[in-house]
Write a protein that holds these residues in place. Structure first.
Motif, short mmCIF file in Angstrom:
data_model
loop_
_atom_site.label_atom_id
_atom_site.label_comp_id
_atom_site.label_asym_id
_atom_site.label_seq_id
_atom_site.Cartn_x
_atom_site.Cartn_y
_atom_site.Cartn_z
N MET A 37 48.76 40.39 83.76
CA MET A 37 49.54 40.65 82.55
C MET A 37 50.65 41.65 82.88
O MET A 37 50.46 42.56 83.68
N ARG A 38 51.81 41.50 82.24
CA ARG A 38 52.93 42.41 82.43
C ARG A 38 52.93 43.43 81.29
O ARG A 38 53.14 43.08 80.13
N LEU A 48 54.13 47.13 79.68
CA LEU A 48 55.11 48.22 79.66
C LEU A 48 54.61 49.35 78.76
O LEU A 48 54.44 49.16 77.55
N HIS A 84 47.46 44.01 87.60
CA HIS A 84 48.47 43.75 86.57
C HIS A 84 49.81 44.34 87.00
O HIS A 84 49.87 45.28 87.80
N ASP A 85 50.89 43.80 86.46
CA ASP A 85 52.23 44.35 86.68
C ASP A 85 52.47 45.40 85.60
O ASP A 85 52.54 45.06 84.41
N VAL A 86 52.62 46.65 86.02
CA VAL A 86 52.66 47.76 85.07
C VAL A 86 53.92 48.60 85.29
O VAL A 86 54.31 48.86 86.43
N CYS A 87 54.53 49.01 84.21
CA CYS A 87 55.72 49.86 84.27
C CYS A 87 55.62 50.90 83.16
O CYS A 87 55.05 50.63 82.09
N PHE A 89 62.00 43.47 82.29
CA PHE A 89 60.64 43.51 82.85
C PHE A 89 59.82 42.29 82.42
O PHE A 89 58.81 41.97 83.03
N ARG A 90 60.27 41.63 81.38
CA ARG A 90 59.56 40.46 80.81
C ARG A 90 58.14 40.87 80.37
O ARG A 90 57.15 40.22 80.71
N ALA A 91 58.09 41.93 79.61
CA ALA A 91 56.80 42.47 79.17
C ALA A 91 56.06 41.48 78.28
O ALA A 91 56.64 40.84 77.41
N GLU A 92 54.76 41.38 78.52
CA GLU A 92 53.90 40.58 77.65
C GLU A 92 53.27 41.42 76.56
O GLU A 92 52.87 40.91 75.51
#
Length: 359
Positions: A1-2, A4, A32-35, A80-83
């Motif tokens: 999951m993305r 943010l 997960h892709d985290v920012c 970022f294409r956050a989900e």
């Protein structure tokens, strides 16, 4: 999951920052892709080393700054294409709400500082995380629907932020009583000072150590200077890592008047301290409702003094409460927090995915 995360900054001095940094690193470790979008700060280097991206969003509370922040955040969410977007403070939630609405992305908010009136604004989230049962009940009383509320009890054991800490006990005089936290009225330090003054009459060898800093440090030092126990109190100021002091302390005391779910109790219990805390907010839950630590009424120096004296009078009781501090200690891990938070995300994302599939 993305994912943010949004918070005011990543400086060390705030508990909500610690909680957000711990969670982001744990989520990245799970793949997960985290920012993190924030004003930046001390923890950025750690975040980068753990695979968490950072982008700058200025949270200064002025109309020009907030307008610019909203534009920046909108760009970051899209790029970022956050989900899912996870806001950790009121300003972050207000900034993210319209952006998430337009982008049709779930907004998850966490209520860290329930004692603030502005905490009601965290109800803007699609899902709202309360950091303890007490916070959840309070937010329901403020009108936030139980259907969108989820309790994820704070915990920090095993976090990336604590990997490099020193495992060697500090040099403290024994018997030692330790406080760690911000020096402001919410933490109830005057109660501890007056309680320790009572304790000092019966146990003149006891010593109180105060770790932390804040705007009231000067007035607290002046207050202590007028007490008979003054020479037995040491203000250590802010330290980069209080864990060695916890390892060395005989008794850890948290005399708070308000504390939604203080992370310091996870660390004190991990250090196997004999813990005394007040019966407010999330403290009883973090102490297993008196099974993992002693609970006393808030704003009651006499009761606090009696609890400390009872332990000092019978050292075997200190050892017993050190053992009790380990009861269900696994419930205070960051791994558990990350897992339960992901379930909240999935609940927030599910309705959107159903609609997309229907189209």
């Amino acid at each position: 999951m993305r994912i943010l995360h949004i918070l005011n900054h990543t400086q060390r001095q705030n508990g909500h920052v610690h909680a957000a940094v711990d969670l982001a690193c744990a989520q990245a470790a799970l793949g997960h892709d985290v920012c993190i979008a924030s004003g930046g700060g001390d923890f950025d280097a750690l975040l980068h080393s753990k695979g968490v991206g950072t982008v700058r969003v200025d949270h200064k509370r002025s109309i020009p700054s907030l307008a610019k922040a909203a534009l920046c955040l909108h760009g970051h969410v899209r790029e970022f294409r956050a989900e899912v977007v996870h806001a950790h403070m009121m300003t972050s939630a207000v900034l993210a709400f319209p952006i998430c609405k337009i982008a049709r992305i779930p907004l998850v908010t966490t209520v860290h500082n329930e004692f603030e009136k502005s905490a009601t604004l965290m109800g803007l989230g699609t899902r709202v995380i309360a950091v303890s049962d007490a916070v959840g009940a309070s937010m329901q009383q403020r009108g936030i629907s139980a259907s969108k509320l989820h309790v994820v009890l704070n915990g920090t054991i095993g976090s990336s932020r604590l990997e490099a800490r020193v495992e060697e006990p500090a040099a403290l005089k024994s018997p030692s009583i330790l406080f760690v936290g911000g020096l402001h009225p919410r933490k109830g330090l005057p109660d501890l000072f007056h309680a320790f003054d009572i304790v000092h009459e019966s146990f003149p060898a006891a010593h109180l150590y105060v770790v932390g800093d804040g705007p009231f440090r000067g007035s607290y030092e002046q207050m202590v200077s007028s007490l008979a126990c003054a020479r037995a109190v040491t203000f250590l100021g802010s330290v980069s890592d209080p864990y060695p002091h916890m390892l060395a302390a005989d008794i850890f005391v948290l005399p708070s008047h308000a504390d939604p779910a203080p992370l310091v109790l996870s660390e004190a219990r991990e250090a196997a301290c004999a813990v005394i805390g007040t019966e407010v907010d999330g403290i009883p839950q973090l102490l297993e409702y008196g099974k993992a630590g002693i609970l006393v009424p808030p704003r009651d120096p006499s009761s606090l003094a009696n609890a400390i004296c009872d332990l000092l009078r019978t050292p075997e009781q200190i050892a017993a409460w050190r053992t009790k501090s380990q009861l269900r200690i696994e419930n205070l891990t960051i791994e558990r927090v990350a897992r339960e938070t992901m379930q909240v995300y999935l609940a927030a994302v599910a309705p959107r995915r159903v609609k997309t599939q229907a189209l």
